[in-house]
Motif scaffolding. Structure first.
Motif, mmCIF file in Angstrom:
data_model
loop_
_atom_site.group_PDB
_atom_site.id
_atom_site.type_symbol
_atom_site.label_atom_id
_atom_site.label_comp_id
_atom_site.label_asym_id
_atom_site.label_seq_id
_atom_site.Cartn_x
_atom_site.Cartn_y
_atom_site.Cartn_z
ATOM 1 N N TYR A 30 31.320 -49.792 -12.712
ATOM 2 C CA TYR A 30 31.926 -48.731 -11.925
ATOM 3 C C TYR A 30 32.829 -47.855 -12.795
ATOM 4 O O TYR A 30 32.890 -46.629 -12.618
ATOM 5 N N LEU A 34 35.318 -43.334 -6.585
ATOM 6 C CA LEU A 34 35.402 -44.390 -7.586
ATOM 7 C C LEU A 34 36.851 -44.796 -7.844
ATOM 8 O O LEU A 34 37.164 -45.983 -7.973
ATOM 9 N N LEU A 73 32.756 -43.727 -13.543
ATOM 10 C CA LEU A 73 33.965 -42.917 -13.455
ATOM 11 C C LEU A 73 34.198 -42.157 -14.764
ATOM 12 O O LEU A 73 34.577 -40.974 -14.745
ATOM 13 N N ALA A 119 29.147 -42.789 -4.875
ATOM 14 C CA ALA A 119 29.763 -42.220 -6.076
ATOM 15 C C ALA A 119 28.810 -42.268 -7.256
ATOM 16 O O ALA A 119 28.767 -41.331 -8.075
ATOM 17 N N ARG A 120 28.044 -43.338 -7.371
ATOM 18 C CA ARG A 120 27.074 -43.426 -8.469
ATOM 19 C C ARG A 120 26.017 -42.329 -8.340
ATOM 20 O O ARG A 120 25.631 -41.709 -9.329
ATOM 21 N N VAL A 164 30.891 -46.781 -3.051
ATOM 22 C CA VAL A 164 30.686 -46.876 -4.498
ATOM 23 C C VAL A 164 29.268 -46.435 -4.856
ATOM 24 O O VAL A 164 29.043 -45.728 -5.849
#
Length: 403
Positions: A340, A322, A344, A306-307, A303
């Motif tokens: 989160y 995500l 996305l 992904a950020r 995660v």
């Protein structure tokens, strides 16, 4: 040569005697007949922030270090370049005054190991509460816990071993209280709390905990328009923890550095540091991780990846990570779920999928209205601003009008 030449020399000799920084200050006052040395001053010497010229002979005598060796180290320090090393960077963040100074009270109650264990348990309970409640809900009880912990340490009497346990608990408590205050939008107060936590962890000689508290402050700075400061502090925290820290903690510290690089658009550095975080997490640990690192898992690291990818405008990497994480995420963790979803939504927008971005943003905004978190409020503003580019898309237009 770095300040560790002189500072580490003192620190090592002090620890060999089992002395805290406060105890060394007391000894120096006893042998010199002066009362001007405090724990804070010893910390500054060890961190390389100051050179104690007057106190050199007393240090040499008390720590049984040859005086000429100490003097040579100070000359080397003064002739070296002026770039701050990690210890000096962290030293500059020490709180004003001495919030950990003991209050002499002959009637102060004796604090035993049981009280230290109870405090440690309450700290972890507060962490677990933060998983499901937001800063606005927890800030009042968190501050009460912080005040009570400081009062126990300062006003009670305790052995050195119990004192160290209390200091570690205060450092851990300051980290989570600072995090809660930051989540509630109280950034100035959070920074002050983090500084107290760093001082407590430093006094307890728990350098990995120092790094965790400093890294939390670095994360706040990165997210509040102090990206360069955040990067410098995140790097200092990683360096201060050292290569022998538990793999989970090193992965976390690497990730904070990666996030800081991403925030200022340094793509290669961010990607390289993400790789280092994953590599650290694959290493076999030789000892248990600190309790505060319980949440650092491979899924959480993905995660975080992904950020970073979203911040770097890499939606093809961010969206799958995500989407997969959100399918398995605990619905009781509403704040994290909203955060989160916000990344996305932005990743979908970057991928030129405005309908999917609007649907995701709608879910995120619905969750955010139920969460007393400034982090989610700020992310809501970011998401809505990003979607204005697609205002002519009906789904986006409807969302923007409702917002």
């Amino acid at each position: 040569m770095s300040s560790t030449t002189f500072g580490e020399m003192i620190r090592r000799a002090r620890r060999e005697r089992g002395w805290s920084q406060a105890r060394l200050a007391e000894v120096l006052c006893e042998v010199s007949g002066r009362t001007t040395v405090t724990r804070q001053e010893v910390y500054r010497w060890e961190a390389g922030r100051r050179i104690p010229c007057f106190w050199l002979p007393y240090l040499a005598n008390s720590l049984e270090i040859p005086r000429n060796q100490l003097e040579r180290a100070t000359v080397e320090r003064e002739s070296s370049d002026t770039t701050l090393d990690p210890a000096a960077t962290l030293s500059a963040l020490m709180p004003d005054g001495d919030p950990l100074a003991h209050i002499d009270d002959p009637d102060g109650r004796r604090i035993g190991a049981g009280a230290a264990r109870d405090l440690t348990a309450r700290v972890h309970a507060l962490r677990l509460a933060d998983d499901v409640l937001a800063g606005g809900d927890l800030i009042a009880p968190a501050r009460r816990e912080m005040s009570a912990a400081l009062r126990i340490y300062r006003e009670g009497t305790h052995s050195d071993e119990v004192g160290r346990s209390l200091l570690v608990a205060i450092g851990e408590l300051a980290q989570i209280v600072g995090w809660i205050e930051s989540d509630a939008g109280e950034h100035t107060r959070a920074e002050s709390t983090y500084r107290i936590g760093m001082a407590a962890a430093q006094e307890a000689a728990d350098m990995v905990l120092v790094a965790n508290v400093a890294g939390s402050l670095a994360y706040q700075w990165t997210n509040t328009a102090r990206q360069q400061d955040g990067l410098a502090l995140a790097r200092a925290a990683l360096d201060q923890a050292g290569p022998n820290a538990h793999p989970k903690t090193r992965a976390l510290f690497f990730d904070r550095v990666a996030w800081a690089h991403a925030a200022i658009g340094e793509v290669k550095e961010a990607m390289r540091t993400l790789d280092a975080a994953h590599h650290a997490l694959t290493e076999a640990p030789e000892f248990p991780a600190p309790e505060w690192a319980y949440w650092v898992t491979d899924d959480e690291l993905k995660v975080m990846d992904a950020r970073v990818y979203t911040e770097l405008r890499r939606p093809l990497r961010a969206v799958p990570l995500l989407h997969d994480a959100l399918q398995r995420y605990d619905a009781t963790h509403a704040r994290e779920l909203a955060l989160y979803l916000s990344w996305l939504a932005v990743a979908y927008a970057d991928a030129r999928e405005p309908e999917a971005a609007a649907e995701t943003a709608s879910r995120m905004l619905s969750l955010s209205t139920e969460v007393a978190s400034e982090r989610t409020a700020e992310r809501s503003r970011v998401v809505l601003a990003r979607l204005t580019e697609f205002a002519d898309v009906p789904e986006v237009r409807s969302l923007l009008d409702a917002a």
